[in-house]
Motif scaffolding. Structure first.
Motif, PDB file in Angstrom:
ATOM      1  N   CYS A  12       0.804  -1.220   0.060  1.00  0.00           N
ATOM      2  CA  CYS A  12       0.285   0.107  -0.512  1.00  0.00           C
ATOM      3  C   CYS A  12       1.034   1.122  -0.374  1.00  0.00           C
ATOM      4  CB  CYS A  12      -1.145   0.156   1.497  1.00  0.00           C
ATOM      5  SG  CYS A  12       0.650  -0.035   2.915  1.00  0.00           S
ATOM      6  N   PHE A  13      -0.175   2.320  -0.388  1.00  0.00           N
ATOM      7  CA  PHE A  13       0.988   3.590   0.298  1.00  0.00           C
ATOM      8  C   PHE A  13       2.142   3.544   1.030  1.00  0.00           C
ATOM      9  CE2 PHE A  13       0.094   7.510   2.336  1.00  0.00           C
ATOM     10  CZ  PHE A  13       0.990   8.206   1.928  1.00  0.00           C
ATOM     11  N   GLY A  14       1.114   3.443   2.246  1.00  0.00           N
ATOM     12  CA  GLY A  14       1.950   4.104   3.107  1.00  0.00           C
ATOM     13  C   GLY A  14       3.387   2.883   3.720  1.00  0.00           C
ATOM     14  N   VAL A  15       3.548   1.271   3.252  1.00  0.00           N
ATOM     15  CA  VAL A  15       4.094   0.307   3.136  1.00  0.00           C
ATOM     16  C   VAL A  15       5.787   0.896   2.163  1.00  0.00           C
ATOM     17  CG1 VAL A  15       4.692  -2.203   2.359  1.00  0.00           C
ATOM     18  CG2 VAL A  15       3.121  -1.182   4.405  1.00  0.00           C
ATOM     19  N   THR A  70       5.602   1.782   9.859  1.00  0.00           N
ATOM     20  CA  THR A  70       4.234   2.664   9.579  1.00  0.00           C
ATOM     21  C   THR A  70       3.098   2.460  10.550  1.00  0.00           C
ATOM     22  OG1 THR A  70       3.425   0.468   8.559  1.00  0.00           O
ATOM     23  CG2 THR A  70       5.000   1.384   6.916  1.00  0.00           C
ATOM     24  N   CYS A  93       2.564   5.811   9.000  1.00  0.00           N
ATOM     25  CA  CYS A  93       1.774   6.024   7.343  1.00  0.00           C
ATOM     26  C   CYS A  93       1.163   6.972   8.081  1.00  0.00           C
ATOM     27  CB  CYS A  93       1.712   4.743   7.527  1.00  0.00           C
ATOM     28  SG  CYS A  93      -0.673   5.354   6.476  1.00  0.00           S
ATOM     29  N   VAL A  96      -1.908   7.005   9.431  1.00  0.00           N
ATOM     30  CA  VAL A  96      -1.875   6.186  11.128  1.00  0.00           C
ATOM     31  C   VAL A  96      -1.305   7.764  12.559  1.00  0.00           C
ATOM     32  CG1 VAL A  96      -0.980   5.011  12.808  1.00  0.00           C
ATOM     33  CG2 VAL A  96      -1.458   3.968  10.145  1.00  0.00           C
ATOM     34  N   THR A 159      -6.686   1.448  11.279  1.00  0.00           N
ATOM     35  CA  THR A 159      -6.778   1.129   9.746  1.00  0.00           C
ATOM     36  C   THR A 159      -7.072   0.301   8.841  1.00  0.00           C
ATOM     37  OG1 THR A 159      -4.586   0.997   9.353  1.00  0.00           O
ATOM     38  CG2 THR A 159      -5.154   3.979   9.864  1.00  0.00           C
ATOM     39  N   THR A 160      -6.896  -1.050   9.146  1.00  0.00           N
ATOM     40  CA  THR A 160      -6.501  -2.593   8.229  1.00  0.00           C
ATOM     41  C   THR A 160      -8.078  -3.170   8.655  1.00  0.00           C
ATOM     42  OG1 THR A 160      -5.424  -3.238  10.181  1.00  0.00           O
ATOM     43  CG2 THR A 160      -4.768  -2.309   7.659  1.00  0.00           C
ATOM     44  N   ALA A 189      -6.497   2.530   1.395  1.00  0.00           N
ATOM     45  CA  ALA A 189      -5.826   1.300   0.562  1.00  0.00           C
ATOM     46  C   ALA A 189      -6.343   0.199   1.038  1.00  0.00           C
ATOM     47  CB  ALA A 189      -4.542   1.655   0.489  1.00  0.00           C
ATOM     48  N   THR A 190      -6.540   0.528   2.683  1.00  0.00           N
ATOM     49  CA  THR A 190      -7.376  -1.603   2.914  1.00  0.00           C
ATOM     50  C   THR A 190      -8.924  -2.168   2.428  1.00  0.00           C
ATOM     51  OG1 THR A 190      -6.287  -0.638   4.887  1.00  0.00           O
ATOM     52  CG2 THR A 190      -8.040  -2.521   4.608  1.00  0.00           C
ATOM     53  N   ALA A 258      -0.584  -5.658   2.579  1.00  0.00           N
ATOM     54  CA  ALA A 258       0.038  -4.823   2.192  1.00  0.00           C
ATOM     55  C   ALA A 258       1.329  -4.722   2.487  1.00  0.00           C
ATOM     56  CB  ALA A 258      -1.204  -3.523   2.887  1.00  0.00           C
TER      57      ALA A 258
END
Ligand code: SF4
Length: 667
Positions: A12-15, A70, A93, A96, A159-160, A189-190, A258
């Protein structure tokens, strides 16, 4: 059998952001500790260890770089790391971090903070640490049912979390608690990954979910796929794949959590290819190849400040979502949609439209790809105008308003100026007649930096006229009947545009009757059908006739008029030898001076004037020569004789009819 890769699979974007930071450290050969595994993927963690990026516990880190994952940590952890003199590399992230802030706000207002999330998950632990007051973590429906407080509460979400779990829990909480605020902080993203995976899972026999066995988001992804009825295998690497799973299977779907790196996903696809070959199923192998292509496409290189094509997937009043073949859909904020004023975004765009968009940002603070249709349209329009300027090809534009010295026209969203002198071939007194018109235009001046475009409609008209002119001269023939438009009237005739060339209808060829001015027959801009009388290519002159295509009144004059009959006429011209009398438009006869009166007349003007209505007797008709001899004197005689007969008859009590029978009728 098909292999289908779900959209939004993998980092995902954060990772992805965190991993870029790690790769930078690796490139610079800098060692670092990560506060726990950088991602929940043992294979990737092991790989990074070889480059000096080592997962460590809080108390084992003594010096050097320390990377915060993240998931984020609480402020107390950061303080302690700082106090030890460590170099903190914060990869929390941004989404987060936002939850941290919202949770802190809730507790600062004195509310009890509820976190919908997994107990002991590092992200949830981090969120808890940002709250000053009471905190309650609720993981499932059962816990929601068993919890009660009379305090006001504020709610945030890990978030997930899955949409279903959040909805079920919040329904229960809302029914019994005083909820002051609810921030659904599920990450987009999730949501996108889970939605795409569910869509694929619903259409396949087997779903492969790739990711760490201890990865919360991968486990939830597997759960989502199971919920739609797919048989799910949660694998960490390609080595776990078994040929037996795919016997009698038509479709296999693939998604990844992710924290699953691209190289692991590619290995799984490649292994599937091998398995298919082993199973000697060529059809499957082919589909797998396609699957791999789809996967590569999904991760297509996307750069900022470029224009890409996409398909509109969602339109609402705040933003438009566009699938651009990237990991996540791009967002067009509503103010980036169009230069044209609109009431609703749907006036501009609808789901399914293929559009071009400009990539403003690959990742905003929330990891979204930010796009602009307005900017892409403007760039494309400028490119189009520039191309037209260089090639001198025409463009089309709609005139929007009259301004000083000319009008403004809109060409694909770009405003251009048309000077009044470039609007038409002739002077137009009121430019408002052009407003709303779609004109063909030539770009005659362009300065992109100054936003300046100057256009000419006249140049286009001149070119068209030139083309028509050549065609007209090449095809025109004497005797032809053609159409034209009257452009100009003069005392001696009317000029008619017959296709880029003006021909002249002489006043004598306008009509069979005598006229003083062409305006008695035609007006400017009137469409007419004319006959080509003469063509002089050397002198560039064309003579046209209008009367030639109308019936000639002399053709049937013998049928209409009989010699000896007395008819009405009008004096139209006086000459020394007599008077011309019009008996109908186009037919004039001559009353010779000797036929004007029984008395001697030395000058016709002594007894007649132009416009007098007179009775004339037809003395002779020569249709071939278009001549008619008339006599006023004879007509008067006829009249007098008639009166004598009538008077005599009245006196004798006998009618004229009885006396002369049909004498007058026969004339
Ligand atoms: S919040 Fe979303 S984008 Fe950020 S790390 Fe978690 S899953 Fe990835």
């Amino acid at each position: 059998m098909e292999l289908i890769i779900a959209d939004h699979s993998g980092f995902c974007f954060g990772v992805s952001k965190a991993m870029k930071t790690i790769e930078n450290l690796v490139e610079k050969k800098q060692k670092a500790y990560t506060l726990g595994p950088i991602i929940h993927n043992p294979q990737e963690v092991e790989r990074l260890k070889h480059f000096g990026i080592t997962a460590a516990d809080f108390y084992d880190i003594k010096d050097g770089n320390v990377v915060i994952r993240t998931h984020g940590v609480g402020p107390d952890v950061i303080e302690q790391l700082e106090s030890r003199g460590l170099n903190i590399i914060d990869c929390t992230c941004p989404l987060v971090k936002r939850v941290h802030k919202l949770a802190a706000d809730i507790s600062n207002k004195g509310y009890l903070t509820i976190i919908i999330g997994d107990h002991n998950h590092p992200e949830v632990e981090g969120i808890k640490s940002w709250c000053n007051g009471d905190v309650k973590v609720i993981e499932n429906v059962e816990e929601a049912k068993n919890f009660y407080t009379n305090k006001r509460v504020g709610v945030v979400v890990q978030t997930t979390q899955t949409e279903e779990n959040v909805e079920n829990i919040i329904d229960i909480l809302q029914s019994k608690l005083d909820i002051a605020v609810f921030h659904n902080t599920r990450c987009k993203a999730t949501l996108e990954r889970q939605t795409a995976a569910a869509a694929v899972a619903a259409n396949v026999d087997i779903m492969l979910v790739i990711g760490g066995k201890n990865s919360s988001n991968t486990k939830k992804l597997a759960q989502v796929c199971q919920n739609v009825g797919a048989k799910v295998y949660h694998i960490e690497t390609a080595t776990e794949l078994k040929k037996d799973w795919f016997k009698s299977t038509d479709k296999v779907g693939i998604t990844a959590g992710a924290s699953t790196p691209d190289w692991i996903i590619k290995e799984v696809i490649s292994k599937m290819d091998e398995l298919n070959k082993d199973m000697d199923n060529k059809e499957i192998a082919t589909n797998e190849e396609e699957g791999e292509i789809i996967y590569e496409d999904t991760f297509a290189d996307l750069k900022e400040d470029t224009i890409v094509e996409g398909t509109v997937v969602k339109v609402d009043n705040n933003e438009v979502l566009v699938n651009i073949g990237y990991k996540s859909d791009g967002i067009i904020p509503i103010n980036e949609l169009s230069n044209v004023a609109f009431e609703s975004p749907e006036d501009i765009i609808k789901v399914g439209d293929k559009i071009q968009v400009y990539v403003i940002k690959l990742e905003d603070n929330e990891g979204n790809v930010i796009l602009s249709k307005k900017k892409a349209d403007a760039i494309n329009a400028w490119n189009f105008i520039e191309q037209a300027y260089n090639s001198q090809n025409g463009v089309e534009g709609v005139v929007t308003e009259v301004v000083k010295g000319g009008v403004l026209a809109n060409i694909n969203g770009i405003k251009g100026f048309i000077p009044a002198s470039h609007l038409d071939l002739k002077y137009v007194p009121d430019l408002n007649v052009f407003v709303g018109q779609n004109l063909k235009l030539q770009v005659i001046e362009l300065d992109r930096k100054k936003n300046r475009v100057v256009l000419s409609h006249k140049n286009i008209l001149e070119k068209e006229r030139e083309r028509l002119k050549e065609k007209t001269w090449a095809t025109i023939k004497e005797g032809q009947i053609i159409k034209g438009v009257v452009k100009r009237l003069t005392d001696f005739g009317a000029f008619v545009d017959i296709g880029g060339v003006d021909g002249l209808i002489h006043i004598s060829d306008l009509t069979w009757q005598k006229i003083k001015h062409p305006s008695e027959i035609v007006t400017e801009e009137q469409e007419v059908e004319v006959q080509v009388l003469r063509v002089d290519k050397e002198r560039g002159r064309i003579s046209l006739g209008l009367k030639q295509i109308m019936p000639n009144p002399w053709d049937d004059v013998d049928k209409k008029y009989k010699v000896g009959s007395v008819i009405d006429g009008k004096v139209v011209k006086l000459v020394s030898f007599g008077a011309f009398v019009e008996v109908e438009p186009g037919i004039e006869g001559l009353v010779h001076i000797s036929q004007i009166s029984k008395d001697h007349v030395s000058n016709p003007e002594d007894v007649l004037k132009t416009g007098d209505n007179v009775k004339v007797k037809i003395m002779d008709i020569n249709a071939k020569e278009k001549r008619m001899s008339l006599s006023i004197k004879e007509a008067q005689d006829e009249n007098e004789n008639k009166q004598i007969y009538e008077n005599t008859n009245e006196n004798n009590g006998v009618t004229i009819g009885e006396m002369v029978g049909d004498l007058f009728d026969k004339k």
